[in-house]
Design a protein around this motif. Structure first.
Motif, PDB file in Angstrom:
ATOM      1  N   THR A 259      49.996 -30.899   4.229  1.00  0.00           N
ATOM      2  CA  THR A 259      48.622 -30.999   4.715  1.00  0.00           C
ATOM      3  C   THR A 259      47.852 -29.683   4.674  1.00  0.00           C
ATOM      4  O   THR A 259      46.639 -29.691   4.600  1.00  0.00           O
ATOM      5  CB  THR A 259      48.587 -31.541   6.156  1.00  0.00           C
ATOM      6  OG1 THR A 259      49.396 -30.689   6.971  1.00  0.00           O
ATOM      7  CG2 THR A 259      49.106 -32.958   6.212  1.00  0.00           C
ATOM      8  N   ASP A 260      48.555 -28.560   4.716  1.00  0.00           N
ATOM      9  CA  ASP A 260      47.858 -27.279   4.748  1.00  0.00           C
ATOM     10  C   ASP A 260      48.142 -26.420   3.521  1.00  0.00           C
ATOM     11  O   ASP A 260      48.165 -25.195   3.618  1.00  0.00           O
ATOM     12  CB  ASP A 260      48.229 -26.520   6.024  1.00  0.00           C
ATOM     13  CG  ASP A 260      47.688 -27.195   7.262  1.00  0.00           C
ATOM     14  OD1 ASP A 260      46.599 -27.788   7.176  1.00  0.00           O
ATOM     15  OD2 ASP A 260      48.342 -27.142   8.305  1.00  0.00           O
ATOM     16  N   VAL A 261      48.353 -27.056   2.371  1.00  0.00           N
ATOM     17  CA  VAL A 261      48.547 -26.283   1.140  1.00  0.00           C
ATOM     18  C   VAL A 261      47.276 -25.496   0.834  1.00  0.00           C
ATOM     19  O   VAL A 261      47.326 -24.336   0.440  1.00  0.00           O
ATOM     20  CB  VAL A 261      48.932 -27.203  -0.041  1.00  0.00           C
ATOM     21  CG1 VAL A 261      48.926 -26.441  -1.339  1.00  0.00           C
ATOM     22  CG2 VAL A 261      50.300 -27.813   0.202  1.00  0.00           C
ATOM     23  N   LEU A 262      46.141 -26.117   1.051  1.00  0.00           N
ATOM     24  CA  LEU A 262      44.864 -25.417   0.902  1.00  0.00           C
ATOM     25  C   LEU A 262      44.563 -24.720   2.231  1.00  0.00           C
ATOM     26  O   LEU A 262      44.541 -25.366   3.275  1.00  0.00           O
ATOM     27  CB  LEU A 262      43.738 -26.394   0.571  1.00  0.00           C
ATOM     28  CG  LEU A 262      43.883 -27.206  -0.703  1.00  0.00           C
ATOM     29  CD1 LEU A 262      42.744 -28.204  -0.803  1.00  0.00           C
ATOM     30  CD2 LEU A 262      43.896 -26.312  -1.910  1.00  0.00           C
TER      31      LEU A 262
ATOM     32  N   LEU B 192      36.173 -30.418   6.349  1.00  0.00           N
ATOM     33  CA  LEU B 192      37.268 -30.181   5.410  1.00  0.00           C
ATOM     34  C   LEU B 192      38.323 -29.353   6.125  1.00  0.00           C
ATOM     35  O   LEU B 192      38.006 -28.311   6.692  1.00  0.00           O
ATOM     36  CB  LEU B 192      36.780 -29.398   4.192  1.00  0.00           C
ATOM     37  CG  LEU B 192      35.860 -30.110   3.222  1.00  0.00           C
ATOM     38  CD1 LEU B 192      35.224 -29.105   2.282  1.00  0.00           C
ATOM     39  CD2 LEU B 192      36.631 -31.127   2.446  1.00  0.00           C
ATOM     40  N   SER B 193      39.560 -29.825   6.085  1.00  0.00           N
ATOM     41  CA  SER B 193      40.644 -29.077   6.715  1.00  0.00           C
ATOM     42  C   SER B 193      41.913 -29.310   5.916  1.00  0.00           C
ATOM     43  O   SER B 193      42.422 -30.431   5.875  1.00  0.00           O
ATOM     44  CB  SER B 193      40.845 -29.532   8.155  1.00  0.00           C
ATOM     45  OG  SER B 193      41.900 -28.818   8.749  1.00  0.00           O
ATOM     46  N   GLY B 194      42.396 -28.244   5.280  1.00  0.00           N
ATOM     47  CA  GLY B 194      43.582 -28.387   4.448  1.00  0.00           C
ATOM     48  C   GLY B 194      43.300 -29.331   3.292  1.00  0.00           C
ATOM     49  O   GLY B 194      42.327 -29.165   2.574  1.00  0.00           O
TER      50      GLY B 194
ATOM     51  N   GLN C 286      40.090 -21.031  -3.682  1.00  0.00           N
ATOM     52  CA  GLN C 286      41.100 -22.054  -3.395  1.00  0.00           C
ATOM     53  C   GLN C 286      41.922 -22.421  -4.631  1.00  0.00           C
ATOM     54  O   GLN C 286      42.709 -23.356  -4.599  1.00  0.00           O
ATOM     55  CB  GLN C 286      40.423 -23.314  -2.850  1.00  0.00           C
ATOM     56  CG  GLN C 286      39.680 -23.126  -1.566  1.00  0.00           C
ATOM     57  CD  GLN C 286      40.597 -22.927  -0.379  1.00  0.00           C
ATOM     58  OE1 GLN C 286      41.743 -23.329  -0.388  1.00  0.00           O
ATOM     59  NE2 GLN C 286      40.083 -22.279   0.658  1.00  0.00           N
ATOM     60  N   ARG C 287      41.747 -21.693  -5.729  1.00  0.00           N
ATOM     61  CA  ARG C 287      42.354 -22.040  -7.013  1.00  0.00           C
ATOM     62  C   ARG C 287      43.875 -22.215  -6.940  1.00  0.00           C
ATOM     63  O   ARG C 287      44.416 -23.206  -7.422  1.00  0.00           O
ATOM     64  CB  ARG C 287      41.990 -21.000  -8.067  1.00  0.00           C
ATOM     65  CG  ARG C 287      42.543 -21.283  -9.426  1.00  0.00           C
ATOM     66  CD  ARG C 287      42.135 -20.280 -10.490  1.00  0.00           C
ATOM     67  NE  ARG C 287      42.034 -18.919  -9.999  1.00  0.00           N
ATOM     68  CZ  ARG C 287      40.964 -18.148 -10.176  1.00  0.00           C
ATOM     69  NH1 ARG C 287      39.927 -18.597 -10.838  1.00  0.00           N
ATOM     70  NH2 ARG C 287      40.951 -16.918  -9.714  1.00  0.00           N
ATOM     71  N   VAL C 288      44.584 -21.279  -6.333  1.00  0.00           N
ATOM     72  CA  VAL C 288      46.049 -21.350  -6.265  1.00  0.00           C
ATOM     73  C   VAL C 288      46.482 -22.598  -5.491  1.00  0.00           C
ATOM     74  O   VAL C 288      47.383 -23.326  -5.917  1.00  0.00           O
ATOM     75  CB  VAL C 288      46.640 -20.077  -5.628  1.00  0.00           C
ATOM     76  CG1 VAL C 288      48.121 -20.214  -5.398  1.00  0.00           C
ATOM     77  CG2 VAL C 288      46.345 -18.867  -6.495  1.00  0.00           C
ATOM     78  N   GLY C 289      45.860 -22.866  -4.366  1.00  0.00           N
ATOM     79  CA  GLY C 289      46.188 -24.048  -3.567  1.00  0.00           C
ATOM     80  C   GLY C 289      45.885 -25.335  -4.304  1.00  0.00           C
ATOM     81  O   GLY C 289      46.649 -26.301  -4.229  1.00  0.00           O
TER      82      GLY C 289
END
Length: 191
Positions: A102-105, A116-118, A59-62
């Protein structure tokens, strides 16, 4: 007036920062689902792309992108308050991208404490209900990808917000249904 509006928008950004830190902390907890490669391939946040593992390395980039997205409005508001600029009416435009982030991750995971969502975490006690909706020809995701056609969209409702993900197999639907039934206790299935 400028100071009051600056503080108001700084509180809004602070809320988003708090929720982001909550997600980062919850990613350290024990993940119940997804844990295998098959689980990852059966859950999607977007119809065209599988979710990433709920670990920092995937998830590093997000995480970096969302951190910059949070720091930018905070810095703009603080600088505006410090120099006593009367351009407080520009603050909503600086904060507006946060409402659509909300959904960057690319994240969907069930932990022992909640979901956990987004960029959001919802504890079990705040979840009201969940539904599985079939993705048929009348569904908004139908046709986006062959894997999602004739599958399911899971919608989880809390007291304030709504989360969703696409489930691409019947086995995963049963796993999610069993877990959600165990933790929440209320289900409405629409098959």
């Amino acid at each position: 007036m400028s100071l009051i509006m600056g503080l108001l928008f700084l509180l809004i950004v602070g809320y988003y920062i708090y929720k982001f830190i909550e997600v980062i902390i919850e990613m350290k907890n024990e993940i119940i689902l997804p844990i295998t490669e098959e689980d990852i391939s059966d859950i999607r946040k977007y119809p065209q792309k599988e979710v990433d593992y709920p670990v920092y390395s995937k998830q590093r980039v997000g995480i970096i992108l969302y951190a910059f997205l949070l720091l930018f409005p905070a810095i703009i508001i603080i600088v505006g308050m410090f120099f006593q600029m009367d351009n407080w009416y520009l603050y909503p435009m600086v904060v507006l991208p946060l409402t659509y982030s909300t959904d960057v991750l690319n994240l969907f995971a069930i932990t022992k404490d909640g979901i956990l969502s987004g960029n959001s975490f919802i504890p079990w006690k705040k979840i009201k209900s969940y539904d599985f909706y079939p993705i048929d020809i009348n569904h908004r995701y139908y046709g986006h990808s062959r894997e999602v056609n004739d599958r399911y969209e899971l919608i989880i409702r809390s007291k304030v917000r709504r989360l969703s993900c696409v489930v691409t197999s019947d086995d995963m639907k049963e796993k999610l249904d069993r877990l959600l039934e165990e933790y929440i206790g209320t289900s409405k299935q629409r098959d």
